[in-house]
Design a protein around this motif. Structure first.
Motif, PDB file in Angstrom:
ATOM      1  N   SER A   1      -1.137  -0.445  11.777  1.00 56.01           N
ATOM      2  CA  SER A   1      -0.086   0.572  11.721  1.00 56.01           C
ATOM      3  C   SER A   1       0.588   0.647  13.090  1.00 56.01           C
TER       4      SER A   1
ATOM      5  N   ALA B   1       6.412   4.487   5.693  1.00 56.76           N
ATOM      6  CA  ALA B   1       6.168   3.048   5.591  1.00 56.76           C
ATOM      7  C   ALA B   1       5.690   2.732   4.174  1.00 56.76           C
ATOM      8  N   GLY B   2       5.174   1.500   4.024  1.00 53.77           N
ATOM      9  CA  GLY B   2       4.524   1.128   2.772  1.00 53.77           C
ATOM     10  C   GLY B   2       5.444   1.119   1.563  1.00 53.77           C
TER      11      GLY B   2
ATOM     12  N   ILE C   1       1.444  -7.460   7.517  1.00 53.01           N
ATOM     13  CA  ILE C   1       0.984  -6.188   8.086  1.00 53.01           C
ATOM     14  C   ILE C   1      -0.436  -6.358   8.628  1.00 53.01           C
TER      15      ILE C   1
ATOM     16  N   VAL D   1      -2.920   6.353  10.492  1.00 52.31           N
ATOM     17  CA  VAL D   1      -3.640   6.135   9.232  1.00 52.31           C
ATOM     18  C   VAL D   1      -5.077   6.628   9.408  1.00 52.31           C
TER      19      VAL D   1
ATOM     20  N   LEU E   1      -5.133  -2.675   9.694  1.00 54.85           N
ATOM     21  CA  LEU E   1      -4.923  -2.709   8.246  1.00 54.85           C
ATOM     22  C   LEU E   1      -5.287  -4.086   7.674  1.00 54.85           C
TER      23      LEU E   1
ATOM     24  N   CYS F   1       8.785  -2.344   7.484  1.00 54.90           N
ATOM     25  CA  CYS F   1       8.856  -2.344   6.006  1.00 54.90           C
ATOM     26  C   CYS F   1      10.313  -2.290   5.572  1.00 54.90           C
TER      27      CYS F   1
ATOM     28  N   GLN G   1      -2.681   9.107   5.308  1.00 58.68           N
ATOM     29  CA  GLN G   1      -2.054   9.102   6.635  1.00 58.68           C
ATOM     30  C   GLN G   1      -1.019  10.195   6.770  1.00 58.68           C
TER      31      GLN G   1
ATOM     32  N   GLY H   1       0.850  -1.188   0.000  1.00 59.43           N
ATOM     33  CA  GLY H   1       0.000   0.000   0.000  1.00 59.43           C
ATOM     34  C   GLY H   1       0.885   1.237   0.000  1.00 59.43           C
ATOM     35  N   THR H   2       0.376   2.342  -0.546  1.00 56.57           N
ATOM     36  CA  THR H   2       1.163   3.581  -0.566  1.00 56.57           C
ATOM     37  C   THR H   2       1.036   4.295   0.782  1.00 56.57           C
TER      38      THR H   2
ATOM     39  N   HIS I   1       8.258   4.980  12.345  1.00 55.12           N
ATOM     40  CA  HIS I   1       7.222   4.616  11.394  1.00 55.12           C
ATOM     41  C   HIS I   1       7.907   3.993  10.181  1.00 55.12           C
TER      42      HIS I   1
HETATM   43  O1  PXL Z   1       4.260  -0.253   8.749  1.00 62.35           O
HETATM   44  C1  PXL Z   1       3.241  -1.004   8.230  1.00 62.35           C
HETATM   45  C2  PXL Z   1       2.559  -0.359   7.076  1.00 62.35           C
HETATM   46  C3  PXL Z   1       2.694  -0.910   5.826  1.00 62.35           C
HETATM   47  N1  PXL Z   1       2.104  -0.405   4.729  1.00 62.35           N
HETATM   48  C4  PXL Z   1       1.361   0.708   4.817  1.00 62.35           C
HETATM   49  C5  PXL Z   1       1.188   1.332   6.046  1.00 62.35           C
HETATM   50  C6  PXL Z   1       1.811   0.794   7.207  1.00 62.35           C
HETATM   51  C7  PXL Z   1       1.656   1.431   8.513  1.00 62.35           C
HETATM   52  O2  PXL Z   1       1.080   2.446   8.684  1.00 62.35           O
HETATM   53  O3  PXL Z   1       0.459   2.439   6.103  1.00 62.35           O
HETATM   54  C8  PXL Z   1       0.734   1.253   3.579  1.00 62.35           C
END
Ligand code: PXL
Length: 295
Positions: free
Chosen positions: A112, A20-21, A109, A51, A118, A216, A46, A13-14, A212
């Motif tokens: 968050s 992160a992400g 995941i 988020v 999530l 990842c 976020q 995810g973005t 944060h």
């Molecule tokens: O850190 C885990 C994570 C992974 N991917 C996305 C996130 C988060 C945590 O907020 O937003 C897109």
């Protein structure tokens, strides 16, 4: 001909903060000399505090993004982060089953850093059924490890992490790396569980900030180093070393958490005249009898 770098395919995810992400994965992979191939599974809203919302893509869009690059170029490793829906999990499971020789790193995941959910129970079950059996390296933190095996264990009490790791290996993962930042220990101990019952633990200084994207960063670094051809325990060790340095040089761009600096090595920072020892120590042991030795 220009030089080419090992390509790592990421499903994630973005995160507009780049903490992160997908953005964290891209920065980590590029920093470690890989070419990131980025498949979006979801778009989050976020900031560095937490988020607010997320939108999950249609599974066919996820599959089409991945097939396009997989059919265009060789891929040296695959990394999976936020999944978004059961349909996306099914689509990814089908795609990765066509490439059984590519190492697959799955970062399960579930929430968050602030605790925003999530993944729900259906996602968790689909992840366990469809992706864990195809995973080369699973990288849960201790909270995720316990939640993943909750259904597999009769005991009411929070299971010991060794027990969690055994269950996760039984569910079909090749290796399991459980990170210890959420535990109450003075140092952060991360343990790599191997199919032969060996456990390699490395301990790290507990840094004062709240970060944060550390998970990842670690999972992507593992994927990058496996893509570079390192064997599992060397890749996991080097990925921890890299992640520790990104945290040590972490910065706080907003009002919330610190963000790891994946380009720490490229900064011209005169102030770092106090190079810290990195790994505080390590040990290797075997799971006690009763653990399932696996071929
Ligand atoms: O850190 C885990 C994570 C992974 N991917 C996305 C996130 C988060 C945590 O907020 O937003 C897109």
């Amino acid at each position: 001909m220009p030089q080419s770098f090992p390509a790592v395919l990421v499903f994630a995810g973005t995160d507009p903060t780049s903490g992160a992400g997908l953005q964290a994965d891209i920065l980590t992979l590029a920093s470690l000399g890989c070419h990131p191939l980025s498949v979006v599974t979801a778009v989050t809203v976020q900031d560095t505090l937490g988020v607010e919302d997320f939108l999950v893509l249609d599974a066919t869009w996820v599959a089409d993004q991945a097939r396009a690059v997989l059919e265009d170029m060789p891929v040296a490793a695959i990394k999976i982060g936020m999944l978004g829906s059961v349909e996306i999990i099914s689509a990814i499971a089908e795609i990765v089953s066509d490439y059984p020789d590519i190492p697959l790193v799955l970062d399960p995941i579930l929430a968050s850093g602030r605790g925003d959910e999530l993944a729900n129970e259906d996602l968790l079950d689909a992840m366990k059924d469809l992706l864990l059996p195809q995973t080369t390296l699973l990288t849960p933190n201790s909270l995720e490890a316990r939640r993943l095996v909750l259904d597999e264990i009769d005991d009411e009490e929070a299971p010991d992490l060794d027990v969690c790791a055994e269950r996760l290996l039984d569910l079909g993962c090749g290796h399991v790396l459980i990170t210890g930042a959420h535990e109450q220990s003075a140092e952060v101990a991360n343990a790599l569980y191997s199919p032969d019952g060996a456990v390699q633990t490395l301990s790290w200084e507990r840094l004062p900030g709240s970060y944060h994207g550390s998970g990842c960063t670690l999972a992507s670094a593992c994927a990058a180093l496996l893509a570079q051809g390192l064997e599992m325990s060397e890749a996991v060790k080097a990925a921890q070393e890299f992640t520790y340095q990104t945290l040590r040089f972490g910065y706080r761009p907003g009002m919330g958490q610190y963000i790891p600096d994946r380009l720490f090595w490229a900064r011209d920072d005169e102030s770092d005249d106090d190079p810290k020892p990195s790994c505080l120590g390590g040990c290797t042991r075997s799971l006690p009898t009763g653990a399932t030795p696996r071929a």
